[in-house]
Structures are given as structure tokens and as C-alpha cells.
Design an enzyme around this catalytic site. Sequence first.
Site, mmCIF file in Angstrom:
data_model
loop_
_atom_site.group_PDB
_atom_site.id
_atom_site.type_symbol
_atom_site.label_atom_id
_atom_site.label_comp_id
_atom_site.label_asym_id
_atom_site.label_seq_id
_atom_site.Cartn_x
_atom_site.Cartn_y
_atom_site.Cartn_z
ATOM 1 N N ASN A 207 45.842 147.577 39.109
ATOM 2 C CA ASN A 207 44.491 147.837 39.338
ATOM 3 C C ASN A 207 43.674 148.025 40.900
ATOM 4 O O ASN A 207 44.053 147.670 41.832
ATOM 5 C CB ASN A 207 43.632 147.053 38.429
ATOM 6 C CG ASN A 207 43.501 145.632 39.302
ATOM 7 O OD1 ASN A 207 42.705 145.456 39.761
ATOM 8 N ND2 ASN A 207 44.112 144.714 38.127
ATOM 9 N N ASP A 276 46.823 142.562 32.708
ATOM 10 C CA ASP A 276 46.795 141.722 30.828
ATOM 11 C C ASP A 276 48.242 142.035 30.765
ATOM 12 O O ASP A 276 48.447 141.572 29.790
ATOM 13 C CB ASP A 276 45.561 142.429 30.466
ATOM 14 C CG ASP A 276 44.355 141.759 30.630
ATOM 15 O OD1 ASP A 276 44.614 140.838 31.172
ATOM 16 O OD2 ASP A 276 43.032 142.482 30.701
ATOM 17 N N LYS A 286 65.455 153.089 39.841
ATOM 18 C CA LYS A 286 64.417 154.176 39.883
ATOM 19 C C LYS A 286 64.405 154.786 38.425
ATOM 20 O O LYS A 286 65.613 155.640 38.532
ATOM 21 C CB LYS A 286 64.495 155.105 41.470
ATOM 22 C CG LYS A 286 62.819 155.624 41.706
ATOM 23 C CD LYS A 286 63.198 156.643 42.227
ATOM 24 C CE LYS A 286 62.236 157.378 42.553
ATOM 25 N NZ LYS A 286 62.078 158.181 43.807
ATOM 26 N N PHE A 325 35.471 135.301 36.022
ATOM 27 C CA PHE A 325 35.066 136.920 36.339
ATOM 28 C C PHE A 325 34.927 137.305 35.031
ATOM 29 O O PHE A 325 35.925 137.630 34.612
ATOM 30 C CB PHE A 325 35.108 137.409 37.485
ATOM 31 C CG PHE A 325 34.162 136.757 38.295
ATOM 32 C CD1 PHE A 325 34.223 135.799 38.975
ATOM 33 C CD2 PHE A 325 33.516 137.656 39.395
ATOM 34 C CE1 PHE A 325 33.061 135.288 40.266
ATOM 35 C CE2 PHE A 325 32.593 137.829 40.858
ATOM 36 C CZ PHE A 325 32.760 136.454 41.450
ATOM 37 N N LYS A 339 33.993 135.502 26.383
ATOM 38 C CA LYS A 339 34.806 134.839 27.632
ATOM 39 C C LYS A 339 34.793 133.346 27.617
ATOM 40 O O LYS A 339 35.839 132.472 27.440
ATOM 41 C CB LYS A 339 35.765 135.473 28.652
ATOM 42 C CG LYS A 339 36.056 136.868 28.496
ATOM 43 C CD LYS A 339 35.868 138.006 29.360
ATOM 44 C CE LYS A 339 36.850 139.348 28.891
ATOM 45 N NZ LYS A 339 36.615 140.182 30.078
ATOM 46 N N LYS A 343 37.812 131.201 26.658
ATOM 47 C CA LYS A 343 38.589 130.203 27.890
ATOM 48 C C LYS A 343 38.107 129.243 28.451
ATOM 49 O O LYS A 343 38.663 128.742 29.066
ATOM 50 C CB LYS A 343 38.545 131.208 29.216
ATOM 51 C CG LYS A 343 39.283 133.146 28.408
ATOM 52 C CD LYS A 343 39.627 134.018 29.850
ATOM 53 C CE LYS A 343 39.299 134.866 28.810
ATOM 54 N NZ LYS A 343 40.738 136.176 30.242
HETATM 55 O O1 PMT Z 1 38.173 142.429 44.557
HETATM 56 P P1 PMT Z 1 37.091 143.445 44.946
HETATM 57 O O2 PMT Z 1 37.436 144.696 45.116
HETATM 58 O O3 PMT Z 1 36.195 143.384 45.592
HETATM 59 O O4 PMT Z 1 36.656 143.752 42.862
HETATM 60 C C1 PMT Z 1 36.053 141.992 42.204
HETATM 61 C C2 PMT Z 1 37.239 142.535 40.967
HETATM 62 C C3 PMT Z 1 36.134 143.274 40.059
HETATM 63 C C4 PMT Z 1 38.099 142.254 40.425
HETATM 64 C C5 PMT Z 1 35.725 140.995 40.328
HETATM 65 O O5 PMT Z 1 34.567 140.801 40.964
HETATM 66 C C6 PMT Z 1 36.134 140.578 39.329
HETATM 67 O O6 PMT Z 1 35.332 141.046 38.254
HETATM 68 N N1 PMT Z 1 36.964 139.720 38.181
HETATM 69 C C7 PMT Z 1 38.016 140.006 37.565
HETATM 70 C C8 PMT Z 1 38.414 141.263 36.798
HETATM 71 C C9 PMT Z 1 38.675 140.382 35.052
HETATM 72 O O7 PMT Z 1 39.989 140.678 35.930
HETATM 73 O O8 PMT Z 1 38.424 141.202 34.271
HETATM 74 P P2 PMT Z 1 38.529 140.448 32.808
HETATM 75 O O9 PMT Z 1 37.564 140.409 32.067
HETATM 76 O O10 PMT Z 1 39.740 141.437 33.111
HETATM 77 O O11 PMT Z 1 39.020 138.830 33.367
HETATM 78 C C10 PMT Z 1 38.785 137.377 32.879
HETATM 79 C C11 PMT Z 1 38.895 136.537 33.385
HETATM 80 O O12 PMT Z 1 40.132 136.104 33.182
HETATM 81 C C12 PMT Z 1 38.922 136.919 34.909
HETATM 82 O O13 PMT Z 1 38.433 135.595 35.768
HETATM 83 C C13 PMT Z 1 39.980 136.725 35.569
HETATM 84 O O14 PMT Z 1 40.625 136.057 36.343
HETATM 85 C C14 PMT Z 1 40.599 136.263 34.170
HETATM 86 N N2 PMT Z 1 42.340 136.601 32.985
HETATM 87 C C15 PMT Z 1 42.578 138.058 33.163
HETATM 88 C C16 PMT Z 1 43.503 138.064 32.158
HETATM 89 C C17 PMT Z 1 44.604 137.379 32.810
HETATM 90 N N3 PMT Z 1 46.085 137.735 32.127
HETATM 91 N N4 PMT Z 1 44.310 136.150 33.124
HETATM 92 C C18 PMT Z 1 43.354 135.450 33.476
HETATM 93 O O15 PMT Z 1 42.916 135.055 34.263
#
Ligand code: PMT
Length: 406
Positions: A207, A276, A286, A325, A339, A343
Site C-alpha cells: 500500500n 490484510d 517470475k 490507527f 475496531k 481489537k
Molecule cells: O505512512 P504514512 O504515509 O504517513 O500514512 C499514515 C497512515 C495513513 C498509514 C496511518 O496514519 C494510518 O492510518 N495507519 C493505519 C493503517 C491501517 O492499516 O488501518 P486499518 O484500519 O486497516 O487497520 C487498523 C489497525 O489495525 C491499524 O493500527 C493497523 O496497524 C492494524 N492492523 C491491521 C491489519 C492487520 N493485519 N494487522 C494490524 O495490526
Amino acid sequence: MIKDKNIILGVCGGIAAYKSVELLRLMKKAGADVKVVMTSSALEFVGELTFKVLSENHVCTGLFNSGDSSVRHIEWASRADAALIAPATANMIGKMARGIADDALSTMMMAVKAPVMICPSMNTYMYENRALQRNLDILEQDGVIILEPGSGELACKTSGAGRLPEPELIFDRLVKLFHPCDMKGKKVIVTAGPTREAMDPVRYISNHSSGKMGYAVAEAAEKRGAMVTLITGPVSIAPPFGVELIKVTTAHEMANAVLSSMDDADIIIKVAAVADYRPLAPRENKIKKDQMDSRNNSLTLDLVENPDILKMVGERKRNQFLAGFAAETENLIANALAKIKKKNLDMIAANIVGREDSGFEADTNKITLLSKDGSSKELPLLSKQQAAHELLDHILGKIKHQVLAR
Ligand code: PMT
């Protein structure tokens, strides 16, 4: 943090004095008012005019040649918000430790009440000399902050400790003096950046996370005195100074790194954008065009779910503060609140993404801080550095509240 601050930059005589010019430039760029004091030996290495032009101030080179009637060493010392000596020679360190004031810089340092940081720089044998080390110990006990020299090849052709650290590091440590030390003793884990999931040896699913937000959080916590472990996916920005850096590529690697370092952490902040899903069976070679379905020119990849690291940490955490986040393009608050529950989080930063000024890759961010107690705080559009400090203020406030409630 150092905008409009009065800073004394002391320059002693050493080959590294040229680095002080760049250091001065960094301080001026950050908006500080810098007053340079040079010893007579420093003048042998770099010209007074260079510092005068760059600092836009008089340069103090002696006690009796100020050219005006002011008692400059007292006036500058009393106005200083911080004093920095780079490079600091064995001679100047000895004088400061023993209270000798026989030139402009050593006299001024006697009168400075603000925090003082020195950057010793000299030949390795001189640096290891017991008298010098004793003097450094005295200064440390007196509250002087000592930035250890780096190691490497020195001007005298020997190799070892004694190099003046790079101006960027000295500047960073100077800025740290102006931050509150309200996270001292706290161990903080921050995750940042994207993860990459291989499709074949040359392609991956990922991403747009640049790491800027996570790195800003790690940097802010370190500046506030925390011991920070930054677990980062692949990014192209420089890590903050002073953090322990663990580099990972995949979600599995990130999960292992977080789970194996989380037990003694006080605060865990998951900013990383974890993929995810990952390809079920990455190809060994490849993927070629002729492996596509020729009927509709398509390629089918089976994806399998990655571990939800945040959820795993939420299940395992004991008395630890866990912040996530949530990157959302719609239903920001509702999705983020869900969330927190799912979580087992203490709080989440609901982050609106998909805008040029917020979320992935941007230098600014728009977040709302939501807590498990139902409170919320919507922040304005802020630089990621400012947003990081707001987040930490919020976390510290919640921790204090939890302790009081216990
Ligand atoms: O890196 P930048 O360019 O500065 O951008 C910042 C950001 C947009 C990446 C950051 O501010 C942000 O929003 N991070 C969370 C991104 C995310 O994956 O969001 P989510 O809603 O999909 O996941 C929720 C939370 O679960 C997050 O804390 C993530 O780290 C965690 N997660 C998600 C999926 C997974 N398999 N394991 C996780 O731990």
C-alpha cells in the site's frame, strides 16, 4: 521547538570546527537566534566572517574586543535558552569542569543558567585519557549534557572514538532539550510503514504508506524521553535518531517482531498499514504473461488473510496501553469505534485517508482520537509531527487517568 530561542554556539579549535558552520545553518533554518562564540584556536580553523554572515549576529571572539560597551559574556549568557559547544576540546572541557574562566567562551559558560550541551571531539587517545574522562564525569554531575563522539577515521589518521557527530544529529539532540521529558522511563513500541507480500520474486502486494506518521510518533516519543522501538516496514525516509530500529518486510515478520518485544512495553502504538491479505502461494519464478488466462487476459491470484497483529496484541496485553490507527475513506468514526472493541484497544486514531492533505504519503494528517471510555477529540489538520505530539499528550492523559482510577 527552537524557533525564536536564544542559543549560544561555542566553537573551539579543532578540525571539526567546519561542521559547526552547517550546524549553525540548521539552527538558523529552524528559526533560532544564534550567538556564536569562538575561541582563538577556533579562529585558526574557520573564519569569524562565516559565522557572522550566517548567524546575522556579532561573533564573540574575545573578552575585550566586543567593539561596544556591553558586557557581552554576561548579557548573552543570561538571555540564553540553551548553550551548545561543538566541537568541545579537551582544553575547554577541562576549564569548564574546573571552573577556569580565562577567555570569552569559558567565561560565558560560567554565567549560563540554561541547559548546556557539549560535543567532545578530539584524537582517540586524548578522548580516552583519564583526566579528560574525569572532567567529563564532573560536567555530567553538574548537569551538562554530553553528546558522545562518533567513531571512525580521524583527521590525525588514527581510527576510533573522537569524531564530532554529524550536524543533523547534534541539531536533533539540541532540539530534544526543548521537549518536555514526560515520557522518561516509558518503553514504547511503534509500528510504521507498509508491509509487502510477495507474489513472485519481483512483485508484491502493498500500500502507499510512506512511514511518515509512524516515524513522527516514534520521534516525538523519543524526544520526550521514552525508550522507543520502531518496527518498520520498507520505507525510504530516514529513521529518527535514538530509536531502536527493527526492519521487517511482511505482515508475518511484523507480527513476530511486535509479539516478541511487546511484553515489557508500556505503550504500543500501531501506525503501520499492514497488508490484510497475502498471495496464498507466491510463485518461485517470475510470473510470465503466458501464464495468464488467454480467454480474458486475466490472472487469478488466491489471497489468504494475514494475521491481525493489533488484535493479537489486544488479546495478549496486560497492563499496557494499546493504540491503533484506523485508515478510513468513509464512516470514519463508526468504523474506528468498531475496531476499538474488536481489537481490545485503549484508543484509536481515526484517520481520514484518500485526500491529498491527509493519510498516506501526505506531510499533514487529519485524525480524531477516540478512546474506549467513549471520549473523543477531533484534531485540526496538523503536520504529522504535531499530530504525533497531540496523540502522545492524549495517551499520557489517559494513562494518568487510569492510574488515578485504580
Ligand atoms: O505512512 P504514512 O504515509 O504517513 O500514512 C499514515 C497512515 C495513513 C498509514 C496511518 O496514519 C494510518 O492510518 N495507519 C493505519 C493503517 C491501517 O492499516 O488501518 P486499518 O484500519 O486497516 O487497520 C487498523 C489497525 O489495525 C491499524 O493500527 C493497523 O496497524 C492494524 N492492523 C491491521 C491489519 C492487520 N493485519 N494487522 C494490524 O495490526
